[in-house]
Scaffold this motif. Structure first.
Motif, short mmCIF file in Angstrom:
data_model
loop_
_atom_site.label_atom_id
_atom_site.label_comp_id
_atom_site.label_asym_id
_atom_site.label_seq_id
_atom_site.Cartn_x
_atom_site.Cartn_y
_atom_site.Cartn_z
N HIS A 97 0.80 -1.23 0.00
CA HIS A 97 0.00 0.00 0.00
C HIS A 97 0.83 1.27 0.00
O HIS A 97 0.27 2.37 -0.09
N SER B 3 -6.32 -4.29 6.64
CA SER B 3 -5.18 -3.38 6.65
C SER B 3 -4.20 -3.73 7.76
O SER B 3 -4.58 -4.09 8.88
N GLY C 86 -3.77 2.49 5.25
CA GLY C 86 -3.64 1.20 4.59
C GLY C 86 -4.83 0.90 3.69
O GLY C 86 -4.74 0.06 2.79
N GLN D 121 -13.46 -2.10 6.40
CA GLN D 121 -12.19 -2.68 6.86
C GLN D 121 -12.45 -3.78 7.89
O GLN D 121 -13.46 -3.77 8.59
N SER E 143 -3.98 -5.58 2.68
CA SER E 143 -3.20 -4.38 2.41
C SER E 143 -2.05 -4.28 3.39
O SER E 143 -2.25 -4.04 4.59
#
Length: 273
Positions: A12, A53, A121, A139, A171
């Motif tokens: 990322h 993330s 992220g 997320q 990510s």
């Protein structure tokens, strides 16, 4: 029925890089091009993106459930304007409930958080993937302890979402050692990146075991002194455990010497067009 979506593990990039082109020049040009190519690979716009993330860890796997998530500026030392950026995609509360149910059904701890905003992220790569912010995004946290086998199991639990038009994206970064960038990182990042490519090309059972044992890889703890940027890979692999890995981004001289890569798992409808 449309074909099931692949999964991705993406690098990322650093901080709010899409909003710093004047300061950074073409540093991220190749990563940006790779991220921007993902919609073509998919061949259609997904119903939502589920982003795992590196920048969110929680005691249980926690899913973002807000209808309009705000922003989390989880970086420091960047220009003032980067603390005003907004990625305005809608959330996906109904899908969040589905994610929680799938995780709990697999015997894993799950929770929801209706207040947490998007971290970099998510919003930095999504600015390159869907710059119009017209796809709902939610997320999902990592779980503290960062157990690779548990995050592979999380991916397996989430696999049904691929048939429900939800794109699963891990990510992180394939190399994340902020104290060893540039020329000094050329050899260790290449060693780890080479291992990673070989491991991901292995047969499914061997691939998953190699990821569980990732600390045995060459230069593993140089590439990842702490593994939060690698663990999202486990989720992407677990959700596509029997499917082929395709490297969709690679540089061998990123910021002066790093070898870095991103991968897709599963077929891409756009590539067959």
């Amino acid at each position: 029925m449309p074909p099931r979506l692949p999964t991705y593990f993406i690098s990322h990039g650093g901080g709010p890089w899409p909003w710093m082109k004047a300061e950074m020049g073409d540093t991220y040009a190749r990563l940006e091009a790779a991220l921007a190519d993902m919609p073509r690979q998919l061949g259609r716009k997904p119903a939502a993106v589920l982003m795992v993330s590196a920048h969110w860890e929680a005691p249980a796997f926690t899913v973002q459930a807000g209808a309009r998530p705000g922003m989390v500026y989880d970086y420091g030392g960047f220009p003032p304007h980067t603390y005003q950026v907004h990625y305005r995609s809608p959330g996906a509360p109904a899908i969040a409930a589905r994610v929680q149910a799938l995780v709990q059904a697999a015997g894993l701890p799950a929770a929801v958080d209706a207040e947490r905003g998007y971290d970099h992220g998510m919003f930095s790569p999504m600015q390159a993937i869907y710059p119009q912010a017209d796809v709902p995004v939610l997320q999902l946290s990592l779980r503290r302890g960062l157990d690779p086998a548990e995050h592979l199991a999380l991916g397996r639990a989430l696999a049904p979402l691929r048939d429900e038009d939800v794109l699963i994206v891990g990510s992180g970064l394939s190399y994340h050692n902020l104290r060893a960038f540039g020329p000094q990182a050329a050899a260790p990042s290449k060693a780890f990146d080479d291992w990673l490519g070989q491991a991901l090309a292995s047969a499914p059972a061997q691939r998953s075991q190699a990821l569980v044992d990732w600390e045995q890889a060459p230069a593993a703890r140089i590439a990842h002194p702490r593994e939060e940027h690698l663990i999202p890979l486990m989720v992407a692999v677990g959700a596509a455990e029997d499917e082929q890995a395709v490297r969709v981004y690679h540089e061998s001289d990123f910021v002066g010497g790093l070898s870095v890569s991103s991968y897709r798992f599963g077929a891409a409808a756009g590539d067959a067009a």
